[in-house]
Design an enzyme around this catalytic site. Structure first.
Site, mmCIF file in Angstrom:
data_model
loop_
_atom_site.group_PDB
_atom_site.id
_atom_site.type_symbol
_atom_site.label_atom_id
_atom_site.label_comp_id
_atom_site.label_asym_id
_atom_site.label_seq_id
_atom_site.Cartn_x
_atom_site.Cartn_y
_atom_site.Cartn_z
ATOM 1 N N HIS A 53 0.685 -1.156 0.092
ATOM 2 C CA HIS A 53 -0.032 0.096 0.008
ATOM 3 C C HIS A 53 0.843 1.153 -0.009
ATOM 4 O O HIS A 53 0.634 2.211 -0.826
ATOM 5 C CB HIS A 53 -0.910 0.116 1.208
ATOM 6 C CG HIS A 53 -1.854 1.330 1.491
ATOM 7 N ND1 HIS A 53 -2.892 1.430 1.021
ATOM 8 C CD2 HIS A 53 -1.190 2.484 1.939
ATOM 9 C CE1 HIS A 53 -3.331 2.607 1.648
ATOM 10 N NE2 HIS A 53 -2.258 3.200 1.946
ATOM 11 N N GLU A 54 1.909 1.281 1.015
ATOM 12 C CA GLU A 54 2.497 2.674 0.911
ATOM 13 C C GLU A 54 3.585 2.730 -0.291
ATOM 14 O O GLU A 54 3.828 3.896 -0.596
ATOM 15 C CB GLU A 54 3.803 2.323 2.148
ATOM 16 C CG GLU A 54 2.777 2.367 3.506
ATOM 17 C CD GLU A 54 1.897 3.598 3.761
ATOM 18 O OE1 GLU A 54 2.323 4.719 3.119
ATOM 19 O OE2 GLU A 54 0.775 3.503 4.228
ATOM 20 N N HIS A 72 1.702 4.375 -3.051
ATOM 21 C CA HIS A 72 1.710 5.868 -2.942
ATOM 22 C C HIS A 72 2.577 6.521 -3.510
ATOM 23 O O HIS A 72 2.488 7.522 -4.345
ATOM 24 C CB HIS A 72 1.528 6.338 -1.382
ATOM 25 C CG HIS A 72 0.151 6.266 -0.719
ATOM 26 N ND1 HIS A 72 -0.694 6.947 -1.191
ATOM 27 C CD2 HIS A 72 -0.211 5.712 0.544
ATOM 28 C CE1 HIS A 72 -1.720 6.740 -0.420
ATOM 29 N NE2 HIS A 72 -1.365 5.971 0.664
ATOM 30 N N GLU A 124 -6.192 7.263 -0.787
ATOM 31 C CA GLU A 124 -6.252 6.130 -0.026
ATOM 32 C C GLU A 124 -6.804 4.902 -0.601
ATOM 33 O O GLU A 124 -6.535 3.771 -0.556
ATOM 34 C CB GLU A 124 -6.787 6.413 1.389
ATOM 35 C CG GLU A 124 -5.913 7.354 2.286
ATOM 36 C CD GLU A 124 -4.409 6.789 2.608
ATOM 37 O OE1 GLU A 124 -4.552 5.445 2.851
ATOM 38 O OE2 GLU A 124 -3.457 7.448 2.379
#
Length: 292
Positions: A135-136, A139, A207
């Site tokens: 997920h990070e 980004h 997100e």
């Protein structure tokens, strides 16, 4: 791997288009001189944030750099995911706090950093940690820091326009067009609120996209759903202290780092509802890897 934000990208650009329209509308009301000053101020301030986003976030979290010997599991996972995505390896950091969270920062993949708290490293198993790191990294690969800075710059323009126009009206009003002082007061009050609502909507959209892209990268949306459940309950037990410098970085975290009772409503939330994020990930798992 191709990074494609799908519907969330369209939503993000729609929100930025609304931002642009709001800037033009407010600027037209108050005149070119005030608009020029507001744009100049906002661009300068957000350029600084863009080029120093990693330093600001890491300093606020008191994060320390780690290498492969100091954090072997975290390093191994990030190296594997970066290789899968054909992207550079980011710098790795750990923040010594019990609050379970993680964030990524940096203006591009070559100038990026990923940070985990000791709380999240102790709480999650390796499969869940892999999902969080996916997920990070998403980004970073989706250029969310740039998008965040663009949204922040637009919000700053509107806020600066409202403030400058308010003070200008106190010292003689708008000589170019004789704008109604009540209109100036109304926009001065509502403009910054509208800008904040749109900026936070952009943050929530990113997100959702990082959840989707991260699940695609790891191929395991259920692991991310499981991690989010643990993080959500963990934050209730061990939130970050509500300090201004930490609040400024809250939008970077994988989950709101403060207790749910400290939220002031969905419109002003930095993150989407956790239950909604988990439901979307479970729906992804139901569709199967080939249909994400």
């Amino acid at each position: 791997m191709t990074w494609h934000p799908h519907a969330n990208r369209a939503k993000t650009f729609l929100l930025l288009a609304v931002f642009s329209g709001l800037i033009v509308a407010v600027g037209a009301m108050f005149g070119r001189n005030i608009m020029f000053l507001a744009v100049l101020f906002a661009l300068g301030m957000n350029a600084y944030v863009y080029f120093n986003s990693d330093k600001l976030a890491l300093r606020a979290m008191h994060a320390q750099p780690v290498n492969e010997m100091q954090a072997p599991v975290m390093y191994k996972i990030v190296r594997e995911l970066a290789t899968t995505a054909r992207q550079p390896m980011p710098r790795l950091y750990i923040s010594d706090t019990a609050a379970p969270n993680a964030f990524a920062t940096g203006r591009n993949p070559r100038n990026s950093a990923v940070c985990c708290t000791t709380g999240i490293l102790q709480m999650l198993n390796e499969r869940e940690l892999r999902a969080v790191l996916g997920h990070e990294l998403s980004h970073v690969y989706n250029r969310d820091i740039l998008i965040s800075c663009v949204a922040g710059a637009m919000a700053s323009v509107i806020t600066a326009l409202a403030n400058l126009a308010f003070f200008a009206s106190m010292f003689g009003g708008n000589r170019d067009g004789g704008t109604n002082p009540f209109a100036i007061l109304l926009v001065s009050l509502l403009g910054p609120i509208a800008a904040t609502v749109i900026r936070l909507a952009v943050s929530r959209s990113r997100e959702y996209q990082a959840d989707q892209s991260g699940a695609e990268l790891t191929g395991d949306p259920l692991a991310l759903a499981s991690a989010l459940r643990k993080i959500s309950s963990g934050v209730e037990r061990a939130p970050l202290p509500p300090e201004p410098q930490l609040a400024d970085q809250a939008h970077l975290m994988i989950a709101n780092p403060f207790r749910a009772g400290e939220k002031i409503g969905k419109l002003f939330a930095t993150h989407p509802p956790m239950a909604d994020r988990i439901a979307r990930l479970e729906a992804m798992a139901g569709r199967g890897p080939g249909q994400y």
